[in-house]
Design a protein around this motif. Structure first.
Motif, PDB file in Angstrom:
ATOM      1  N   LEU A 170      -4.946  -3.810  -7.922  1.00  0.00           N
ATOM      2  CA  LEU A 170      -4.366  -4.882  -8.315  1.00  0.00           C
ATOM      3  C   LEU A 170      -2.866  -4.198  -9.015  1.00  0.00           C
ATOM      4  O   LEU A 170      -1.453  -5.107  -8.305  1.00  0.00           O
ATOM      5  CB  LEU A 170      -5.038  -5.615  -8.544  1.00  0.00           C
ATOM      6  N   ALA A 171      -3.434  -3.802 -10.255  1.00  0.00           N
ATOM      7  CA  ALA A 171      -1.581  -3.881 -10.543  1.00  0.00           C
ATOM      8  C   ALA A 171      -0.952  -2.282 -10.072  1.00  0.00           C
ATOM      9  O   ALA A 171      -0.006  -3.219 -10.004  1.00  0.00           O
ATOM     10  CB  ALA A 171      -2.530  -2.806 -12.082  1.00  0.00           C
ATOM     11  N   ALA A 172      -1.418  -1.540  -9.291  1.00  0.00           N
ATOM     12  CA  ALA A 172      -0.999  -0.248  -9.345  1.00  0.00           C
ATOM     13  C   ALA A 172       0.053  -1.525  -7.106  1.00  0.00           C
ATOM     14  O   ALA A 172       0.823  -1.192  -7.416  1.00  0.00           O
ATOM     15  CB  ALA A 172      -1.749   0.559  -8.170  1.00  0.00           C
ATOM     16  N   LEU A 173      -0.830  -1.989  -6.688  1.00  0.00           N
ATOM     17  CA  LEU A 173      -0.090  -2.576  -6.076  1.00  0.00           C
ATOM     18  C   LEU A 173       0.756  -3.638  -6.113  1.00  0.00           C
ATOM     19  O   LEU A 173       2.137  -3.930  -5.371  1.00  0.00           O
ATOM     20  CB  LEU A 173      -1.419  -3.632  -5.285  1.00  0.00           C
ATOM     21  N   CYS A 174       0.572  -4.705  -7.318  1.00  0.00           N
ATOM     22  CA  CYS A 174       1.749  -5.939  -7.644  1.00  0.00           C
ATOM     23  C   CYS A 174       3.177  -5.483  -8.440  1.00  0.00           C
ATOM     24  O   CYS A 174       3.919  -5.765  -8.548  1.00  0.00           O
ATOM     25  CB  CYS A 174       0.626  -6.875  -8.407  1.00  0.00           C
ATOM     26  N   GLY A 175       2.673  -4.307  -9.202  1.00  0.00           N
ATOM     27  CA  GLY A 175       3.317  -3.600 -10.290  1.00  0.00           C
ATOM     28  C   GLY A 175       3.529  -4.981 -11.165  1.00  0.00           C
ATOM     29  O   GLY A 175       2.614  -4.635 -11.479  1.00  0.00           O
ATOM     30  N   LEU A 193       1.060  -1.330   0.550  1.00  0.00           N
ATOM     31  CA  LEU A 193       0.141  -0.128  -0.056  1.00  0.00           C
ATOM     32  C   LEU A 193       1.151   1.399  -0.181  1.00  0.00           C
ATOM     33  O   LEU A 193       0.758   2.138  -0.547  1.00  0.00           O
ATOM     34  CB  LEU A 193      -0.775   0.114   1.029  1.00  0.00           C
ATOM     35  N   THR A 194       1.746   1.482   1.051  1.00  0.00           N
ATOM     36  CA  THR A 194       2.622   2.616   0.744  1.00  0.00           C
ATOM     37  C   THR A 194       3.170   2.318  -0.315  1.00  0.00           C
ATOM     38  O   THR A 194       3.279   3.561  -0.845  1.00  0.00           O
ATOM     39  CB  THR A 194       3.490   1.923   2.178  1.00  0.00           C
ATOM     40  N   ASP A 195       3.963   1.437  -0.905  1.00  0.00           N
ATOM     41  CA  ASP A 195       4.965   1.857  -2.466  1.00  0.00           C
ATOM     42  C   ASP A 195       4.167   2.274  -3.484  1.00  0.00           C
ATOM     43  O   ASP A 195       4.480   3.096  -4.647  1.00  0.00           O
ATOM     44  CB  ASP A 195       5.414   0.465  -2.611  1.00  0.00           C
ATOM     45  N   ALA A 196       2.630   1.705  -3.669  1.00  0.00           N
ATOM     46  CA  ALA A 196       1.933   2.108  -4.168  1.00  0.00           C
ATOM     47  C   ALA A 196       1.230   3.591  -4.001  1.00  0.00           C
ATOM     48  O   ALA A 196      -0.012   4.154  -4.829  1.00  0.00           O
ATOM     49  CB  ALA A 196       0.590   1.116  -5.078  1.00  0.00           C
TER      50      ALA A 196
END
Length: 97
Positions: A84-89, A47-50
């Motif tokens: 999900l794409a934002a979280l998983c990259g 979450l923080t990274d996204a």
């Protein structure tokens, strides 16, 4: 191939009007992983990274952390591919279902 999900996704899946026998049949074919302290901490880091926060993304982040902790390659099936794409990259293939 192992097909996994997070136990947290059951919270979203179970709702009034759901075909409970069909859900149970589907779940019997999946590995339902628990939400452990390690998964929760990984989800919080995702979450923080996204740049996301709050309950709107909580279950998505737990599902992402569960998927990314599994041996790869990883594909995530979701009705919410953008989050999900934002979280998983680039670490997972995200497919809208």
């Amino acid at each position: 191939m192992r097909v996994i999900t997070s136990s947290a996704t059951l919270v979203e899946a179970v709702r009034p009007g759901i075909n409970r026998p069909a859900l149970e049949w589907t779940l019997s074919r999946l590995v339902v992983e628990p939400v452990t302290d390690a998964v929760a901490r990984y989800a919080a880091a995702l979450l923080t990274d996204a740049g996301l926060r709050g309950h709107k993304y909580a279950i998505d982040s737990v599902l992402s952390a569960t998927a990314l902790a599994a041996p790869g390659p990883v594909t995530v099936l979701t009705s919410d591919p953008e989050d999900l794409a934002a979280l998983c990259g680039t670490r997972a293939i995200v497919i809208k279902v």
